[in-house]
Motif scaffolding. Structure first.
Motif, PDB file in Angstrom:
ATOM      1  N   MET A   1       0.858  -1.189   0.000  1.00 23.96           N
ATOM      2  CA  MET A   1       0.000   0.000   0.000  1.00 23.96           C
ATOM      3  C   MET A   1       0.891   1.233   0.000  1.00 23.96           C
ATOM      4  N   ALA A   2       0.280   2.389  -0.304  1.00 25.80           N
ATOM      5  CA  ALA A   2       1.038   3.638  -0.314  1.00 25.80           C
ATOM      6  C   ALA A   2       0.086   4.802  -0.100  1.00 25.80           C
ATOM      7  N   ALA A   3       0.654   5.912   0.317  1.00 22.30           N
ATOM      8  CA  ALA A   3      -0.140   7.117   0.517  1.00 22.30           C
ATOM      9  C   ALA A   3      -0.288   7.913  -0.761  1.00 22.30           C
ATOM     10  N   THR A   4       0.596   7.680  -1.722  1.00 23.89           N
ATOM     11  CA  THR A   4       0.584   8.451  -2.955  1.00 23.89           C
ATOM     12  C   THR A   4       1.182   7.615  -4.073  1.00 23.89           C
ATOM     13  N   GLY A   5       0.984   8.041  -5.318  1.00 15.26           N
ATOM     14  CA  GLY A   5       1.570   7.332  -6.441  1.00 15.26           C
ATOM     15  C   GLY A   5       3.074   7.502  -6.503  1.00 15.26           C
ATOM     16  N   PRO A 121      -4.953   5.546  -2.506  1.00 24.60           N
ATOM     17  CA  PRO A 121      -4.121   6.259  -1.521  1.00 24.60           C
ATOM     18  C   PRO A 121      -4.698   6.057  -0.121  1.00 24.60           C
ATOM     19  N   ILE A 122      -3.939   5.426   0.757  1.00 21.88           N
ATOM     20  CA  ILE A 122      -4.538   4.922   1.997  1.00 21.88           C
ATOM     21  C   ILE A 122      -4.992   6.027   2.944  1.00 21.88           C
ATOM     22  N   ALA A 123      -4.224   7.109   3.081  1.00 21.08           N
ATOM     23  CA  ALA A 123      -4.623   8.159   4.013  1.00 21.08           C
ATOM     24  C   ALA A 123      -5.930   8.807   3.559  1.00 21.08           C
ATOM     25  N   HIS A 124      -6.055   9.087   2.269  1.00 23.29           N
ATOM     26  CA  HIS A 124      -7.288   9.662   1.739  1.00 23.29           C
ATOM     27  C   HIS A 124      -8.447   8.691   1.932  1.00 23.29           C
ATOM     28  N   ASP A 125      -8.205   7.417   1.692  1.00 18.81           N
ATOM     29  CA  ASP A 125      -9.250   6.397   1.861  1.00 18.81           C
ATOM     30  C   ASP A 125      -9.755   6.351   3.303  1.00 18.81           C
ATOM     31  N   LEU A 126      -8.836   6.351   4.246  1.00 17.20           N
ATOM     32  CA  LEU A 126      -9.228   6.260   5.656  1.00 17.20           C
ATOM     33  C   LEU A 126      -9.961   7.509   6.123  1.00 17.20           C
ATOM     34  N   ALA A 147      -3.132 -11.158   7.305  1.00 19.65           N
ATOM     35  CA  ALA A 147      -2.665 -10.083   6.431  1.00 19.65           C
ATOM     36  C   ALA A 147      -1.526  -9.312   7.085  1.00 19.65           C
ATOM     37  N   VAL A 148      -0.507  -9.009   6.290  1.00 17.16           N
ATOM     38  CA  VAL A 148       0.603  -8.165   6.732  1.00 17.16           C
ATOM     39  C   VAL A 148       0.659  -6.961   5.792  1.00 17.16           C
ATOM     40  N   PRO A 149       0.297  -5.770   6.267  1.00 11.49           N
ATOM     41  CA  PRO A 149       0.379  -4.583   5.411  1.00 11.49           C
ATOM     42  C   PRO A 149       1.835  -4.223   5.112  1.00 11.49           C
ATOM     43  N   VAL A 150       2.111  -3.883   3.869  1.00 12.86           N
ATOM     44  CA  VAL A 150       3.432  -3.389   3.470  1.00 12.86           C
ATOM     45  C   VAL A 150       3.228  -1.972   2.945  1.00 12.86           C
ATOM     46  N   LEU A 151       3.767  -1.008   3.652  1.00  9.23           N
ATOM     47  CA  LEU A 151       3.553   0.410   3.369  1.00  9.23           C
ATOM     48  C   LEU A 151       4.779   0.978   2.677  1.00  9.23           C
ATOM     49  N   CYS A 152       4.606   1.446   1.440  1.00  2.97           N
ATOM     50  CA  CYS A 152       5.730   1.893   0.604  1.00  2.97           C
ATOM     51  C   CYS A 152       5.792   3.414   0.524  1.00  2.97           C
ATOM     52  N   ALA A 153       7.017   3.928   0.437  1.00  2.17           N
ATOM     53  CA  ALA A 153       7.208   5.369   0.272  1.00  2.17           C
ATOM     54  C   ALA A 153       8.558   5.612  -0.374  1.00  2.17           C
ATOM     55  N   GLN A 154       8.642   6.690  -1.147  1.00  3.41           N
ATOM     56  CA  GLN A 154       9.924   7.113  -1.689  1.00  3.41           C
ATOM     57  C   GLN A 154      10.751   7.760  -0.584  1.00  3.41           C
ATOM     58  N   ALA A 155      12.046   7.473  -0.577  1.00  2.00           N
ATOM     59  CA  ALA A 155      12.942   8.029   0.436  1.00  2.00           C
ATOM     60  C   ALA A 155      13.368   9.441   0.036  1.00  2.00           C
ATOM     61  N   THR A 156      12.385  10.318  -0.105  1.00  2.00           N
ATOM     62  CA  THR A 156      12.597  11.729  -0.406  1.00  2.00           C
ATOM     63  C   THR A 156      11.812  12.552   0.612  1.00  2.00           C
ATOM     64  N   ALA A 166       0.375   9.335   6.553  1.00  5.42           N
ATOM     65  CA  ALA A 166      -0.335   8.055   6.485  1.00  5.42           C
ATOM     66  C   ALA A 166      -0.212   7.291   7.795  1.00  5.42           C
ATOM     67  N   VAL A 167       0.973   7.293   8.388  1.00  3.93           N
ATOM     68  CA  VAL A 167       1.177   6.576   9.650  1.00  3.93           C
ATOM     69  C   VAL A 167       0.320   7.191  10.754  1.00  3.93           C
ATOM     70  N   MET A 168       0.222   8.518  10.780  1.00  2.00           N
ATOM     71  CA  MET A 168      -0.636   9.167  11.787  1.00  2.00           C
ATOM     72  C   MET A 168      -2.090   8.758  11.613  1.00  2.00           C
ATOM     73  N   VAL A 169      -2.547   8.690  10.370  1.00  4.60           N
ATOM     74  CA  VAL A 169      -3.930   8.292  10.116  1.00  4.60           C
ATOM     75  C   VAL A 169      -4.140   6.828  10.486  1.00  4.60           C
ATOM     76  N   LEU A 170      -3.209   5.963  10.113  1.00  5.21           N
ATOM     77  CA  LEU A 170      -3.301   4.551  10.485  1.00  5.21           C
ATOM     78  C   LEU A 170      -3.377   4.383  11.997  1.00  5.21           C
TER      79      LEU A 170
END
Length: 275
Positions: A1-5, A121-126, A147-156, A166-170
């Motif tokens: 999953m991810a918060a953004t594309g 986008p998970i934060a928007h969905d929640l 289920a094991v959620p895998v949360l992806c993000a660019q290291a930028t 996203a983590v705050m919303v989760l």
């Protein structure tokens, strides 16, 4: 999953399937719209019937479900991918959004491991679900058996900011951060930037694990349709670390060895009146 594309979500799903293939009969389900998805190109899915062959109003057999999936060779063994490989001009499919529908499909196909490449986008969905007082797609996926959620993000900087939101919303929604694995995908060679290292330190106390995925120039240039041998050794090492973390999170949460997953109940037989 991810918060953004652009968070390397599909790349991570592919690498997880590659490493899981040696331990379990694995399928990847592609939930992205066809013309925005890399999966048909990666898997050569035009050679398989794909999701278009699995019509919701027709009975499905295990052999028919498996025949619809494209085969993908892994370093050890192979795995399957369910995607839509039709021509660009074909009408879009009306795919179910319910996570349970995909769980049932994987169970009916006889696969042991399901890797879902989600597109929302998970934060928007929640947040949308909270404001409308409806069930969220993200929660449905997280509540599937084992289920094991895998949360992806660019290291930028932008990627880490989206991840932290996203983590705050989760956390606010009470979703299982303790068995969530976070993947920070590098945008360039070299040591992860300071913002990524700080995020990893912060998240290590909340998440099951934080894995750094190094920059792979070959994947950037050619995608993942290339043969497995072309993927860099350090990328493979990160993928193995990621799958080890996913399995460790599952075992810590659900037991070791993992118990049998529940089988979806079959639909009741329809009564046919005598004529």
């Amino acid at each position: 999953m991810a918060a953004t594309g652009g968070s390397a979500r599909s790349t991570v799903a592919h690498l997880i399937a590659d490493e899981l293939a040696s331990a379990a009969d694995t399928v990847v389900v592609d939930l992205s719209p066809r013309l925005a998805s890399p999966w048909p190109h990666w898997t050569g899915a035009t050679q398989a019937p794909g999701l278009a062959a699995l019509l919701p109003d027709e009975p499905l057999t295990r052999s028919r479900i498996r025949a619809a999936a494209a085969a993908r060779r892994a370093p050890v063994g192979e795995w399957a991918a369910l995607t839509d490989g039709r021509e660009w001009s074909a009408a879009p499919l009306s795919l179910p959004t319910a996570a349970t529908a995909w769980y049932q499909l994987a169970a009916a196909g006889g696969w042991q491991a399901l890797v879902a490449d989600t597109a929302h986008p998970i934060a928007h969905d929640l947040l949308s679900a909270r404001c409308s007082n409806t069930a969220s797609v993200t929660r449905a996926w997280c509540e599937l058996p084992f289920a094991v959620p895998v949360l992806c993000a660019q290291a930028t900087a932008d990627g880490i900011q989206a991840l932290q939101q996203a983590v705050m919303v989760l956390h606010a929604e009470g979703l299982p951060l303790q068995r969530t694995v976070v993947v920070l995908a590098a945008a360039a060679d070299g040591r992860p930037p300071a913002v990524a290292r700080a995020a990893a330190t912060m998240l290590s106390a909340r998440a099951a694990a934080v894995v750094h995925l190094p920059h792979d120039a070959d994947i950037r240039a050619h995608g993942l349709q290339a043969q497995p041998a072309r993927i860099r050794t350090r990328t493979r090492q990160a993928a193995r670390e990621l799958v080890t973390a996913v399995l460790a999170a599952a075992r810590a949460s659900f037991g070791d060895p993992l118990p049998d997953a529940p089988q979806p109940a079959p639909l009741p037989a329809l009564a046919v009146p005598a004529v």
